[in-house]
Write a protein that holds these residues in place. Structure first.
Motif, PDB file in Angstrom:
ATOM      1  N   GLY A   1       0.793  -1.210   0.000  1.00  0.00           N
ATOM      2  CA  GLY A   1       0.000   0.000   0.000  1.00  0.00           C
ATOM      3  C   GLY A   1       0.825   1.259   0.000  1.00  0.00           C
ATOM      4  N   ASP A   2       2.106   1.128  -0.327  1.00  0.00           N
ATOM      5  CA  ASP A   2       3.021   2.265  -0.315  1.00  0.00           C
ATOM      6  C   ASP A   2       3.188   2.771  -1.741  1.00  0.00           C
ATOM      7  N   ASP A   3       2.800   4.025  -1.989  1.00  0.00           N
ATOM      8  CA  ASP A   3       2.906   4.612  -3.319  1.00  0.00           C
ATOM      9  C   ASP A   3       3.970   5.692  -3.357  1.00  0.00           C
ATOM     10  N   VAL A   4       5.061   5.464  -2.612  1.00  0.00           N
ATOM     11  CA  VAL A   4       6.094   6.485  -2.492  1.00  0.00           C
ATOM     12  C   VAL A   4       6.731   6.806  -3.840  1.00  0.00           C
ATOM     13  N   CYS A   5       6.792   5.833  -4.739  1.00  0.00           N
ATOM     14  CA  CYS A   5       7.402   6.059  -6.050  1.00  0.00           C
ATOM     15  C   CYS A   5       6.365   6.110  -7.169  1.00  0.00           C
ATOM     16  N   CYS A   6       5.096   6.030  -6.825  1.00  0.00           N
ATOM     17  CA  CYS A   6       4.057   6.022  -7.854  1.00  0.00           C
ATOM     18  C   CYS A   6       3.556   7.416  -8.188  1.00  0.00           C
ATOM     19  N   THR A   7       3.518   8.294  -7.204  1.00  0.00           N
ATOM     20  CA  THR A   7       3.051   9.655  -7.423  1.00  0.00           C
ATOM     21  C   THR A   7       4.058  10.626  -6.851  1.00  0.00           C
ATOM     22  N   GLU A   8       4.102  11.799  -7.397  1.00  0.00           N
ATOM     23  CA  GLU A   8       5.065  12.787  -6.942  1.00  0.00           C
ATOM     24  C   GLU A   8       4.667  13.388  -5.597  1.00  0.00           C
ATOM     25  N   ASN A   9       3.405  13.719  -5.407  1.00  0.00           N
ATOM     26  CA  ASN A   9       2.938  14.348  -4.173  1.00  0.00           C
ATOM     27  C   ASN A   9       1.871  13.454  -3.540  1.00  0.00           C
ATOM     28  N   CYS A  10       2.314  12.476  -2.779  1.00  0.00           N
ATOM     29  CA  CYS A  10       1.376  11.565  -2.135  1.00  0.00           C
ATOM     30  C   CYS A  10       1.345  11.865  -0.640  1.00  0.00           C
ATOM     31  N   ASP A  11       0.225  11.515  -0.030  1.00  0.00           N
ATOM     32  CA  ASP A  11       0.074  11.789   1.396  1.00  0.00           C
ATOM     33  C   ASP A  11       0.955  10.897   2.252  1.00  0.00           C
ATOM     34  N   ASN A  12       1.329   9.727   1.757  1.00  0.00           N
ATOM     35  CA  ASN A  12       2.117   8.777   2.528  1.00  0.00           C
ATOM     36  C   ASN A  12       3.566   8.731   2.069  1.00  0.00           C
ATOM     37  N   SER A  13       4.109   9.876   1.677  1.00  0.00           N
ATOM     38  CA  SER A  13       5.468   9.902   1.138  1.00  0.00           C
ATOM     39  C   SER A  13       6.509   9.522   2.176  1.00  0.00           C
ATOM     40  N   TYR A  14       6.209   9.752   3.460  1.00  0.00           N
ATOM     41  CA  TYR A  14       7.155   9.414   4.521  1.00  0.00           C
ATOM     42  C   TYR A  14       6.683   8.220   5.344  1.00  0.00           C
ATOM     43  N   SER A  15       5.753   7.466   4.803  1.00  0.00           N
ATOM     44  CA  SER A  15       5.214   6.335   5.550  1.00  0.00           C
ATOM     45  C   SER A  15       6.266   5.262   5.787  1.00  0.00           C
ATOM     46  N   LEU A  16       7.080   4.973   4.772  1.00  0.00           N
ATOM     47  CA  LEU A  16       8.090   3.935   4.898  1.00  0.00           C
ATOM     48  C   LEU A  16       9.175   4.318   5.901  1.00  0.00           C
ATOM     49  N   THR A  17       9.636   5.563   5.844  1.00  0.00           N
ATOM     50  CA  THR A  17      10.681   5.990   6.771  1.00  0.00           C
ATOM     51  C   THR A  17      10.166   6.036   8.213  1.00  0.00           C
ATOM     52  N   LYS A  18       8.923   6.425   8.406  1.00  0.00           N
ATOM     53  CA  LYS A  18       8.352   6.412   9.752  1.00  0.00           C
ATOM     54  C   LYS A  18       8.206   4.996  10.272  1.00  0.00           C
ATOM     55  N   PHE A  19       7.860   4.080   9.378  1.00  0.00           N
ATOM     56  CA  PHE A  19       7.770   2.676   9.785  1.00  0.00           C
ATOM     57  C   PHE A  19       9.127   2.168  10.266  1.00  0.00           C
ATOM     58  N   LEU A  20      10.187   2.456   9.507  1.00  0.00           N
ATOM     59  CA  LEU A  20      11.520   2.010   9.899  1.00  0.00           C
ATOM     60  C   LEU A  20      11.971   2.658  11.199  1.00  0.00           C
ATOM     61  N   TYR A  21      11.598   3.905  11.408  1.00  0.00           N
ATOM     62  CA  TYR A  21      11.967   4.607  12.637  1.00  0.00           C
ATOM     63  C   TYR A  21      11.322   3.939  13.853  1.00  0.00           C
ATOM     64  N   ILE A  22      10.038   3.615  13.752  1.00  0.00           N
ATOM     65  CA  ILE A  22       9.341   2.966  14.859  1.00  0.00           C
ATOM     66  C   ILE A  22       9.839   1.535  15.050  1.00  0.00           C
ATOM     67  N   LEU A  23      10.078   0.830  13.935  1.00  0.00           N
ATOM     68  CA  LEU A  23      10.562  -0.546  14.024  1.00  0.00           C
ATOM     69  C   LEU A  23      11.909  -0.611  14.731  1.00  0.00           C
ATOM     70  N   ARG A  24      12.815   0.279  14.382  1.00  0.00           N
ATOM     71  CA  ARG A  24      14.134   0.259  15.014  1.00  0.00           C
ATOM     72  C   ARG A  24      14.039   0.574  16.495  1.00  0.00           C
ATOM     73  N   GLY A  25      13.086   1.415  16.883  1.00  0.00           N
ATOM     74  CA  GLY A  25      12.868   1.674  18.303  1.00  0.00           C
ATOM     75  C   GLY A  25      12.397   0.435  19.050  1.00  0.00           C
ATOM     76  N   LEU A  26      11.545  -0.383  18.409  1.00  0.00           N
ATOM     77  CA  LEU A  26      11.113  -1.636  19.027  1.00  0.00           C
ATOM     78  C   LEU A  26      12.263  -2.625  19.159  1.00  0.00           C
ATOM     79  N   LEU A  27      13.118  -2.691  18.143  1.00  0.00           N
ATOM     80  CA  LEU A  27      14.212  -3.659  18.161  1.00  0.00           C
ATOM     81  C   LEU A  27      15.281  -3.298  19.176  1.00  0.00           C
ATOM     82  N   ARG A  28      15.522  -2.002  19.384  1.00  0.00           N
ATOM     83  CA  ARG A  28      16.615  -1.573  20.246  1.00  0.00           C
ATOM     84  C   ARG A  28      16.455  -2.080  21.680  1.00  0.00           C
TER      85      ARG A  28
END
Length: 402
Positions: free
Chosen positions: A268-295
């Protein structure tokens, strides 16, 4: 940190046992081997070496697990640190990167670790069925000896053409080491026995089963698939005691998390499908939260990233900064190097983009360059690239000087 969480103290069985454990702890130095009685969970709590399939790093004492490839462990400083993320940038046709993904999961089954497999394309049960079978020591040694014999035979005719600087490269660990049981070797031509899968503990996250086709997701900071996956990972970490905050009555274990094709449109990530999408930082936020859980948990994660994300420099730069270890596979299929005689013995190059330097703001870079991989009949190996100088060119230079 995960290393600190793994060394939490436990409660003794009695006053006499606790006093003896305290005396043993004070009298034994770090250069002496503790007895099995002193290293049990009853005496002073689980330490790093008490968890199966792990070992402490000789550089910083961080708890390490094997990636399933001993040669890759060597490149990463001994293994993958617990509490970190290993990002695999997929090759162009996604042929060799799934092998690293499966080796990581197969190593978890052999080591007795708990698995969590997440995918939006293939069902986790099908991925587990495709894991490679472990090689016995005798069979692994035979396969490695055959590969060394064929390699030495081909090198004997071109030994004088090897560039001098490549003779000084450190030798990679490609064969079995009988003195160490950290990391195993696998036969990519066979599947893992069913009895090993039945005896393992695995959790599966298949995205199409978690999201209804009629679900309307409002614009938010994270896509619904990422939210569901984070909640699932958090649930397993805290309910099964991988967070390390609460003392466990049973032996501590490691949670191995494998996420396949993260960032693809199937999530459901369209980071490379559209230039101005609402979820453009969805993937990076996911990785940020995931790394906090792993730490703060006894877990290690491997993620494979699609090729279309790697080609976008702006996106891959953000993703790299939020990952601990980054490995890129460059396949020779469809490229000029496929017909280049210098690379005829290899199937692609492997680039170690980033190695974590924990408790620091910067990352290490691998000292070993010009690495190539090849898939033999059964083994997947990583070796330094052997470069050649042309005798004809040297002859012309000598003639010009004279």
């Amino acid at each position: 940190m995960a290393a600190a969480a793994a060394s939490g103290t436990g409660t003794g069985t009695g006053s006499t046992g606790s006093i003896a454990a305290a005396a043993s702890k004070n009298n034994v130095t770090s250069f002496q081997r503790r007895s099995p009685r002193a290293s049990s969970t009853d005496s002073g709590g689980s330490r790093l070496v008490s968890i199966a399939g792990t070992r402490p790093s000789v550089r910083n004492g961080q708890l390490l697990v094997s990636t399933g490839l001993p040669a890759l462990d060597q490149l990463l400083g001994g293994g993958l640190a617990v509490g970190t993320v290993l990002l695999i940038e997929e090759d162009k046709y996604n042929i060799y990167s799934p092998l690293l993904f499966k080796y990581f999961l197969a190593e978890g089954i052999i080591s007795g670790h708990t698995l969590l497999v997440a995918s939006a394309k293939d069902e986790p049960a099908e991925i587990l069925q495709e894991l490679p079978a472990p090689l016995l020591d005798d069979n692994c040694k035979r396969e490695f000896d055959e590969g060394v014999y064929n390699h030495e035979t081909s090198e004997s005719n071109i030994k004088m053409k090897i560039a001098w600087r490549y003779q000084l490269l450190p030798k990679m660990e490609a064969g079995p080491v009988s003195s160490s049981r950290f990391g195993h070797y696998y036969d990519s031509s066979k599947k893992i026995p069913q009895e090993l899968l039945d005896a393992s503990k695995c959790h599966g996250f298949f995205l199409p089963e978690k999201i209804s086709s009629t679900l309307n997701v409002e614009s938010c900071s994270l896509t619904h698939g990422y939210i569901q996956l984070l909640q699932f990972i958090q649930k397993i970490i805290y309910e099964e005691g991988f967070d390390g905050s609460n003392p466990q009555k049973k032996q501590k274990n490691i949670l191995r998390i494998g996420i396949q094709n993260l960032g693809s449109p199937l999530w459901g990530d369209d980071v490379c499908c559209t230039e101005n999408c609402d979820n453009s930082y969805s993937l990076t936020k996911f990785l940020y939260i995931l790394r906090g859980l792993l730490r703060t948990s006894l877990s290690a994660c491997i993620i494979t990233m699609p090729t279309h994300l790697i080609q976008n420099k702006a996106i891959i730069a953000r993703i790299t900064n939020l990952s601990d270890t980054v490995v890129h596979l460059e396949s020779f299929i469809g490229s000029e190097r496929e017909t280049n005689p210098l690379y005829k013995d290899y199937h692609g190059l492997i680039h170690i983009r980033q190695i974590p330097r924990l408790n620091n703001l910067i990352c290490d870079v691998s000292d070993v360059k010009d690495l190539a991989f090849k898939l033999k009949r059964k083994l997947f190996t990583i070796e330094p690239v052997v470069a050649f100088t042309r005798v004809e060119t040297q002859t012309v230079l000598f003639v010009a000087k004279s």
